[in-house]
Design an enzyme around this catalytic site. Structure first.
Site, PDB file in Angstrom:
ATOM      1  N   ASN A  39       0.870  -1.181   0.000  1.00  0.00           N
ATOM      2  CA  ASN A  39       0.000   0.000   0.000  1.00  0.00           C
ATOM      3  C   ASN A  39       0.904   1.228   0.000  1.00  0.00           C
ATOM      4  O   ASN A  39       1.529   1.534   1.018  1.00  0.00           O
ATOM      5  CB  ASN A  39      -0.880  -0.009   1.260  1.00  0.00           C
ATOM      6  N   TRP A  40       0.960   1.897  -1.146  1.00  0.00           N
ATOM      7  CA  TRP A  40       1.881   3.030  -1.263  1.00  0.00           C
ATOM      8  C   TRP A  40       1.334   4.316  -0.634  1.00  0.00           C
ATOM      9  O   TRP A  40       2.041   5.318  -0.603  1.00  0.00           O
ATOM     10  CB  TRP A  40       2.207   3.283  -2.738  1.00  0.00           C
ATOM     11  N   LYS A  41       0.086   4.307  -0.186  1.00  0.00           N
ATOM     12  CA  LYS A  41      -0.508   5.526   0.377  1.00  0.00           C
ATOM     13  C   LYS A  41      -0.294   6.686  -0.621  1.00  0.00           C
ATOM     14  O   LYS A  41      -0.394   6.482  -1.807  1.00  0.00           O
ATOM     15  CB  LYS A  41       0.086   5.825   1.748  1.00  0.00           C
ATOM     16  N   SER A  70       3.575  -2.143  10.217  1.00  0.00           N
ATOM     17  CA  SER A  70       5.036  -2.165  10.353  1.00  0.00           C
ATOM     18  C   SER A  70       5.655  -3.522  10.016  1.00  0.00           C
ATOM     19  O   SER A  70       6.584  -3.975  10.686  1.00  0.00           O
ATOM     20  CB  SER A  70       5.453  -1.696  11.753  1.00  0.00           C
ATOM     21  N   GLU A  94      -5.284  -4.782  10.686  1.00  0.00           N
ATOM     22  CA  GLU A  94      -4.244  -3.773  10.853  1.00  0.00           C
ATOM     23  C   GLU A  94      -4.484  -3.003  12.148  1.00  0.00           C
ATOM     24  O   GLU A  94      -5.262  -2.041  12.158  1.00  0.00           O
ATOM     25  CB  GLU A  94      -4.265  -2.793   9.685  1.00  0.00           C
ATOM     26  N   HIS A 137      -9.326   1.331   4.896  1.00  0.00           N
ATOM     27  CA  HIS A 137      -8.038   1.482   5.591  1.00  0.00           C
ATOM     28  C   HIS A 137      -8.222   2.396   6.797  1.00  0.00           C
ATOM     29  O   HIS A 137      -9.021   3.332   6.762  1.00  0.00           O
ATOM     30  CB  HIS A 137      -7.006   2.067   4.621  1.00  0.00           C
ATOM     31  N   GLY A 181       2.852  -1.115   4.209  1.00  0.00           N
ATOM     32  CA  GLY A 181       2.889   0.294   3.816  1.00  0.00           C
ATOM     33  C   GLY A 181       4.314   0.722   3.515  1.00  0.00           C
ATOM     34  O   GLY A 181       4.843   0.486   2.432  1.00  0.00           O
ATOM     35  N   GLY A 182       4.963   1.340   4.504  1.00  0.00           N
ATOM     36  CA  GLY A 182       6.287   1.938   4.322  1.00  0.00           C
ATOM     37  C   GLY A 182       7.298   1.035   3.619  1.00  0.00           C
ATOM     38  O   GLY A 182       8.012   1.480   2.716  1.00  0.00           O
TER      39      GLY A 182
END
Ligand code: PEP
Length: 244
Positions: free
Chosen positions: A4-6, A208, A162, A90, A229-230
């Site tokens: 998920n690149w946001k 994370s 999440e 999300h 994500g990150g």
């Protein structure tokens, strides 16, 4: 394994990511892989991944197909780009953009109606966990949302657990904590749709996930995959997660 690149990366950066990423995951066949970039990068991502095993998804959709809804993007528009997946509910959308169980349900129905595969996110905030409300919150999010689908529709949904306190914070739920929550979610699905669906529903863990903790999370039989994500923004790091 879903990235998920946001709200990160331009089309040029998207192309550069796939140039680096695709060779790194070409040999690993053990899981499905998808990247969910911002809407504007979806065509670039679809072009880059054509003929590969990597899928592309959106991070949201609106539940009407078209109309006077400035700023919104519909399921058929996403589907027409060649994307296959869509993230729904999300926690950032629940926290900052007024997402509720009811809107999650509408979006999930809209995704299924146009053939997109929904990844529906649920998870408790830190204060909810500390108050012993994790189960109640998950029950509310699932029961008030996508569990209202009929069984055939629900069977096409992937759930992402999440915990909000673990997203983007570097604080991962321990594998046992994540597995406990996944077990609760399976019990809820079993209560609503029966044992086969409870056992079969795919549940991703998100919060994370990094190259150095993915193995211990994936060692839990309850955990079917990860929403990342990150660590999905950098080709080498997401490839290490995919190839765990
Ligand atoms: C997410 O955005 O869904 C997520 C899990 O983020 P991160 O991996 O950065 O915690």
């Amino acid at each position: 394994m879903v990235g998920n690149w946001k709200m990160y990366k331009t089309p040029t950066e998207t192309k550069a990511f796939f140039d680096a990423f695709l060779p790194l995951v070409a040999e690993s066949k053990h899981c499905e892989v998808a990247i969910c970039p911002p809407f504007v990068n979806i065509p670039e991502a679809v072009a880059a991944t054509r003929g590969t095993r990597v899928g592309v998804g959106a991070q949201n959709l609106y539940w009407k197909n078209e109309g006077a809804f400035t700023g919104e993007v519909s399921g058929p528009m996403i589907k027409a780009t060649g994307a296959e997946w869509v993230i729904i509910g999300h926690s950032e959308r629940r926290q900052f953009f007024g997402e509720t169980g009811a809107t999650v349900l509408e979006r999930t129905k809209a995704a299924l109606a146009c053939g997109l595969k929904p990844i529906v996110c649920v998870g408790e905030m830190l204060e909810e966990r500390e108050a012993g409300r994790t189960e109640a919150v998950l029950a509310e999010q699932v029961g008030g949302g996508h569990a209202q689908l009929d069984a055939d529709s629900f069977a096409k949904v992937v759930i992402a657990y999440e915990p909000v306190w673990a997203i983007g914070t570097g604080k991962t739920a321990t594998p046992d904590m994540a597995a406990d929550a996944h077990r609760l979610l399976r019990e809820m699905v079993t209560a609503r749709f029966g044992a086969a669906m409870g056992a079969g529903v795919r549940i991703l863990y998100g919060g994370s996930v990094k190259p150095d903790n993915v193995k211990s999370l994936m060692a839990q039989p309850e955990i079917d995959g990860a929403l990342v994500g990150g660590a999905s923004l950098e080709a080498g790091s997401f490839a290490s997660i995919v190839n765990f």
